[in-house]
Design a protein around this motif. Structure first.
Motif, PDB file in Angstrom:
ATOM      1  N   ALA A 269       5.512  19.925  14.893  1.00  0.00           N
ATOM      2  CA  ALA A 269       6.266  21.173  15.020  1.00  0.00           C
ATOM      3  C   ALA A 269       6.490  21.800  13.647  1.00  0.00           C
ATOM      4  N   ARG A 270       6.794  20.985  12.633  1.00  0.00           N
ATOM      5  CA  ARG A 270       7.035  21.507  11.290  1.00  0.00           C
ATOM      6  C   ARG A 270       5.792  22.227  10.766  1.00  0.00           C
ATOM      7  N   ASP A 271       4.628  21.668  11.032  1.00  0.00           N
ATOM      8  CA  ASP A 271       3.392  22.252  10.523  1.00  0.00           C
ATOM      9  C   ASP A 271       3.060  23.583  11.188  1.00  0.00           C
ATOM     10  N   HIS A 272       3.550  23.816  12.390  1.00  0.00           N
ATOM     11  CA  HIS A 272       3.123  24.992  13.139  1.00  0.00           C
ATOM     12  C   HIS A 272       4.212  26.036  13.375  1.00  0.00           C
ATOM     13  N   LEU A 273       5.476  25.729  13.078  1.00  0.00           N
ATOM     14  CA  LEU A 273       6.520  26.723  13.282  1.00  0.00           C
ATOM     15  C   LEU A 273       6.461  27.740  12.159  1.00  0.00           C
ATOM     16  N   VAL A 274       6.359  29.002  12.548  1.00  0.00           N
ATOM     17  CA  VAL A 274       6.343  30.105  11.600  1.00  0.00           C
ATOM     18  C   VAL A 274       7.488  31.035  11.989  1.00  0.00           C
ATOM     19  N   ILE A 275       8.384  31.316  11.042  1.00  0.00           N
ATOM     20  CA  ILE A 275       9.511  32.209  11.307  1.00  0.00           C
ATOM     21  C   ILE A 275       9.208  33.546  10.656  1.00  0.00           C
ATOM     22  N   GLU A 276       9.206  34.596  11.471  1.00  0.00           N
ATOM     23  CA  GLU A 276       8.893  35.943  10.989  1.00  0.00           C
ATOM     24  C   GLU A 276      10.070  36.875  11.222  1.00  0.00           C
ATOM     25  N   ARG A 277      10.306  37.731  10.251  1.00  0.00           N
ATOM     26  CA  ARG A 277      11.319  38.767  10.425  1.00  0.00           C
ATOM     27  C   ARG A 277      10.710  39.894  11.248  1.00  0.00           C
ATOM     28  N   VAL A 278      11.412  40.279  12.304  1.00  0.00           N
ATOM     29  CA  VAL A 278      10.955  41.359  13.184  1.00  0.00           C
ATOM     30  C   VAL A 278      12.156  42.221  13.553  1.00  0.00           C
ATOM     31  N   PRO A 279      11.921  43.448  14.002  1.00  0.00           N
ATOM     32  CA  PRO A 279      13.045  44.230  14.544  1.00  0.00           C
ATOM     33  C   PRO A 279      13.515  43.611  15.858  1.00  0.00           C
ATOM     34  N   ILE A 280      14.788  43.770  16.172  1.00  0.00           N
ATOM     35  CA  ILE A 280      15.319  43.246  17.430  1.00  0.00           C
ATOM     36  C   ILE A 280      14.620  43.899  18.625  1.00  0.00           C
ATOM     37  N   THR A 281      14.015  45.047  18.416  1.00  0.00           N
ATOM     38  CA  THR A 281      13.310  45.760  19.482  1.00  0.00           C
ATOM     39  C   THR A 281      11.873  45.267  19.673  1.00  0.00           C
ATOM     40  N   HIS A 282      11.396  44.357  18.834  1.00  0.00           N
ATOM     41  CA  HIS A 282      10.040  43.818  18.951  1.00  0.00           C
ATOM     42  C   HIS A 282       9.879  43.170  20.331  1.00  0.00           C
ATOM     43  N   PRO A 283       8.721  43.324  20.963  1.00  0.00           N
ATOM     44  CA  PRO A 283       8.533  42.751  22.313  1.00  0.00           C
ATOM     45  C   PRO A 283       8.818  41.244  22.395  1.00  0.00           C
ATOM     46  N   ASP A 284       8.438  40.473  21.384  1.00  0.00           N
ATOM     47  CA  ASP A 284       8.718  39.035  21.417  1.00  0.00           C
ATOM     48  C   ASP A 284      10.222  38.775  21.344  1.00  0.00           C
ATOM     49  N   ALA A 285      10.914  39.534  20.512  1.00  0.00           N
ATOM     50  CA  ALA A 285      12.371  39.392  20.412  1.00  0.00           C
ATOM     51  C   ALA A 285      13.018  39.753  21.741  1.00  0.00           C
ATOM     52  N   GLN A 286      12.602  40.844  22.336  1.00  0.00           N
ATOM     53  CA  GLN A 286      13.188  41.272  23.602  1.00  0.00           C
ATOM     54  C   GLN A 286      12.934  40.270  24.722  1.00  0.00           C
ATOM     55  N   SER A 287      11.751  39.686  24.754  1.00  0.00           N
ATOM     56  CA  SER A 287      11.438  38.682  25.770  1.00  0.00           C
ATOM     57  C   SER A 287      12.350  37.460  25.625  1.00  0.00           C
ATOM     58  N   LEU A 288      12.580  37.014  24.400  1.00  0.00           N
ATOM     59  CA  LEU A 288      13.447  35.856  24.179  1.00  0.00           C
ATOM     60  C   LEU A 288      14.911  36.199  24.445  1.00  0.00           C
ATOM     61  N   ILE A 289      15.323  37.409  24.136  1.00  0.00           N
ATOM     62  CA  ILE A 289      16.695  37.831  24.443  1.00  0.00           C
ATOM     63  C   ILE A 289      16.912  37.857  25.956  1.00  0.00           C
ATOM     64  N   GLU A 290      15.921  38.339  26.694  1.00  0.00           N
ATOM     65  CA  GLU A 290      16.020  38.316  28.156  1.00  0.00           C
ATOM     66  C   GLU A 290      16.138  36.883  28.676  1.00  0.00           C
ATOM     67  N   ALA A 291      15.412  35.959  28.058  1.00  0.00           N
ATOM     68  CA  ALA A 291      15.470  34.556  28.475  1.00  0.00           C
ATOM     69  C   ALA A 291      16.851  33.958  28.210  1.00  0.00           C
ATOM     70  N   VAL A 292      17.438  34.252  27.049  1.00  0.00           N
ATOM     71  CA  VAL A 292      18.762  33.698  26.771  1.00  0.00           C
ATOM     72  C   VAL A 292      19.807  34.340  27.691  1.00  0.00           C
ATOM     73  N   GLN A 293      19.633  35.602  28.017  1.00  0.00           N
ATOM     74  CA  GLN A 293      20.561  36.241  28.956  1.00  0.00           C
ATOM     75  C   GLN A 293      20.493  35.550  30.323  1.00  0.00           C
ATOM     76  N   ALA A 294      19.296  35.176  30.751  1.00  0.00           N
ATOM     77  CA  ALA A 294      19.158  34.441  32.017  1.00  0.00           C
ATOM     78  C   ALA A 294      19.864  33.084  31.924  1.00  0.00           C
ATOM     79  N   GLU A 295      19.809  32.462  30.756  1.00  0.00           N
ATOM     80  CA  GLU A 295      20.513  31.191  30.555  1.00  0.00           C
ATOM     81  C   GLU A 295      22.018  31.393  30.660  1.00  0.00           C
ATOM     82  N   TYR A 296      22.521  32.490  30.108  1.00  0.00           N
ATOM     83  CA  TYR A 296      23.952  32.773  30.215  1.00  0.00           C
ATOM     84  C   TYR A 296      24.363  33.005  31.662  1.00  0.00           C
ATOM     85  N   VAL A 297      23.522  33.667  32.423  1.00  0.00           N
ATOM     86  CA  VAL A 297      23.818  33.867  33.848  1.00  0.00           C
ATOM     87  C   VAL A 297      23.920  32.512  34.546  1.00  0.00           C
TER      88      VAL A 297
END
Length: 181
Positions: A19-47
């Motif tokens: 995991a250490r060798d392959h995890l890449v952390i990138e700065r993106v806008p909160i509106t980026h599609p990947d960010a929005q998809s993960l935000i939707e997933a965490v919202q489902a977790e909160y539900v």
């Protein structure tokens, strides 16, 4: 519950070499599609955990310079984690300049590999580089793995703040990330 913390934060176990060798952390806008998809997933977790989505106010501009930064973690090219910080008016731990951690999340398939701990360390490093003295955050009692992550990472309980201040389900924590003076 508040998305300032990871509804699926990891328990702090060590990150394996793969995991250490392959995890890449990138700065993106909160509106980026990947960010929005993960935000939707965490919202489902909160539900699932709390019966409703996080209703704390979030302005996308809060995660743009100079106010804050938003990140997505990629494992083998797939978006698996988010984390962000935004400048805060919360005074804690004798710090004059604070930021609040928001939107911590790791997808279930990538949990228990140390990715949340790595994202948290990245948030601390980038916030310190921006002149932040302490980070504060809010999480919920129904997120024991998030609480364990923060406590094991040196965060300490602080008085409640923000949208969920006073909620029996809310817990707030903070950590100095630069030394005073």
């Amino acid at each position: 519950m508040n998305t300032s913390l990871d509804g699926n934060a990891l328990d702090g176990s060590a990150l394996d070499d793969t995991a250490r060798d392959h995890l890449v952390i990138e700065r993106v806008p909160i509106t980026h599609p990947d960010a929005q998809s993960l935000i939707e997933a965490v919202q489902a977790e909160y539900v699932a955990r709390y019966g409703g989505q996080d209703e704390s106010p979030v302005d996308p501009a809060d995660f743009e310079d100079p106010l804050g930064q938003f990140f997505v973690g990629y494992l083998d090219g797939a978006p698996v984690a988010t984390g962000a910080w935004r400048r805060s008016s919360v005074k804690a731990l004798r710090a004059e300049v604070t930021a609040e951690i928001k939107r911590m999340y790791v997808v279930p398939a990538a949990q228990r590999r140390g990715l949340a701990r790595r994202m948290l360390a990245h948030l601390e490093t980038t916030a310190a580089a921006a002149g932040i003295e302490a980070l504060v955050l809010e999480t919920g009692m129904k997120q024991p793995e998030a609480i364990a992550l923060y406590l094991s990472s040196g965060y300490e309980p602080i008085p409640g703040f923000g949208y969920y201040c006073g909620s029996d389900l809310s817990r707030c924590f903070g950590r100095r990330i630069t030394s005073a003076g």
